[in-house]
Design a protein around this motif. Structure first.
Motif, PDB file in Angstrom:
ATOM      1  N   MET A   1       9.318   7.343 -34.204  1.00  0.00           N
ATOM      2  CA  MET A   1       9.558   8.671 -34.768  1.00  0.00           C
ATOM      3  C   MET A   1       8.210   9.297 -35.109  1.00  0.00           C
TER       4      MET A   1
ATOM      5  N   ALA B   1      11.261  11.787 -31.259  1.00  0.00           N
ATOM      6  CA  ALA B   1      11.761  10.441 -31.514  1.00  0.00           C
ATOM      7  C   ALA B   1      12.204   9.796 -30.214  1.00  0.00           C
TER       8      ALA B   1
ATOM      9  N   LEU C   1      16.592   4.266 -33.802  1.00  0.00           N
ATOM     10  CA  LEU C   1      15.306   4.806 -33.356  1.00  0.00           C
ATOM     11  C   LEU C   1      14.310   3.683 -33.133  1.00  0.00           C
TER      12      LEU C   1
ATOM     13  N   GLY D   1      14.946   7.171 -29.202  1.00  0.00           N
ATOM     14  CA  GLY D   1      16.098   6.478 -29.729  1.00  0.00           C
ATOM     15  C   GLY D   1      17.351   6.870 -28.983  1.00  0.00           C
TER      16      GLY D   1
ATOM     17  N   GLU E   1      18.416   4.847 -24.805  1.00  0.00           N
ATOM     18  CA  GLU E   1      17.266   5.391 -25.525  1.00  0.00           C
ATOM     19  C   GLU E   1      16.583   6.465 -24.676  1.00  0.00           C
TER      20      GLU E   1
ATOM     21  N   THR F   1       6.121   6.701 -37.209  1.00  0.00           N
ATOM     22  CA  THR F   1       6.819   5.499 -37.667  1.00  0.00           C
ATOM     23  C   THR F   1       7.290   4.745 -36.438  1.00  0.00           C
TER      24      THR F   1
ATOM     25  N   THR G   1       9.596  17.265 -34.732  1.00  0.00           N
ATOM     26  CA  THR G   1       9.812  15.836 -34.580  1.00  0.00           C
ATOM     27  C   THR G   1       9.932  15.459 -33.103  1.00  0.00           C
TER      28      THR G   1
ATOM     29  N   TRP H   1      13.701  10.145 -25.226  1.00  0.00           N
ATOM     30  CA  TRP H   1      12.859  10.956 -26.107  1.00  0.00           C
ATOM     31  C   TRP H   1      13.635  12.204 -26.514  1.00  0.00           C
TER      32      TRP H   1
ATOM     33  N   ASP I   1       9.778  -0.762 -40.763  1.00  0.00           N
ATOM     34  CA  ASP I   1       9.169   0.512 -40.392  1.00  0.00           C
ATOM     35  C   ASP I   1       7.667   0.386 -40.592  1.00  0.00           C
TER      36      ASP I   1
ATOM     37  N   SER J   1       6.415  12.978 -36.526  1.00  0.00           N
ATOM     38  CA  SER J   1       6.689  14.278 -37.142  1.00  0.00           C
ATOM     39  C   SER J   1       5.374  14.921 -37.557  1.00  0.00           C
TER      40      SER J   1
END
Length: 154
Positions: free
Chosen positions: A54, A42, A51, A44, A27, A67, A40, A29, A104, A56
């Protein structure tokens, strides 16, 4: 005698600290731009749907959609900490379409939110889900650049 009792309480309470989870293998960024023109950021595993977080925004909108992938049974309020700055956030959860058994958790925040501002300044972010704490890897450079794109123009 009082000192012994105080020391006993300190050791007993120290053993009650909540367990901390860390990012999984691979994982990291990832900062990008979506085909729709959204900026964006994220956390993940690159090139997968795996992910953990997240973010955005539409550039210069002043708003960030966030999220967080949680678990069934996570509370309806998430605490986000960045250094000594923290806030509780009421959240709405729904089944994660890509990850069965995951939830989520969606938040809408101002790009000027104090926790996000501190994230941009320090890169630190910790998520608290009731009895579960997740310490995310430092995101200083990507978070700083991402949030600079999201902020309202001066």
């Amino acid at each position: 005698m009082r000192r012994l009792i105080a020391l006993g309480l300190i050791f007993a309470l120290g053993g009650c600290a909540l367990p901390k989870e860390r990012a999984g293998p691979g994982e990291r960024w990832i900062r990008d731009t979506s085909p729709e023109g959204l900026a964006t950021l994220a956390l993940g595993v690159p090139d997968t749907d795996d992910l953990r977080v997240m973010m955005s925004c539409r550039p210069r909108s002043g708003a960030v959609d966030l999220t967080i992938v949680g678990r069934p049974g996570d509370p309806a309020v998430i605490e986000m900490h960045s250094g000594k700055v923290w806030n509780p956030y009421p959240a709405a959860g729904h089944a994660d379409e890509e990850n069965p058994g995951a939830v989520d958790i969606d938040l809408k925040l101002s790009a000027a939110d104090p926790v996000l501002r501190n994230l941009a300044d320090t890169g630190g972010l910790t998520l608290v889900f009731g009895e579960r704490i997740t310490v995310l890897p430092n995101a200083f450079a990507p978070a700083h650049d991402f949030l600079a794109v999201c902020r309202l123009p001066r």
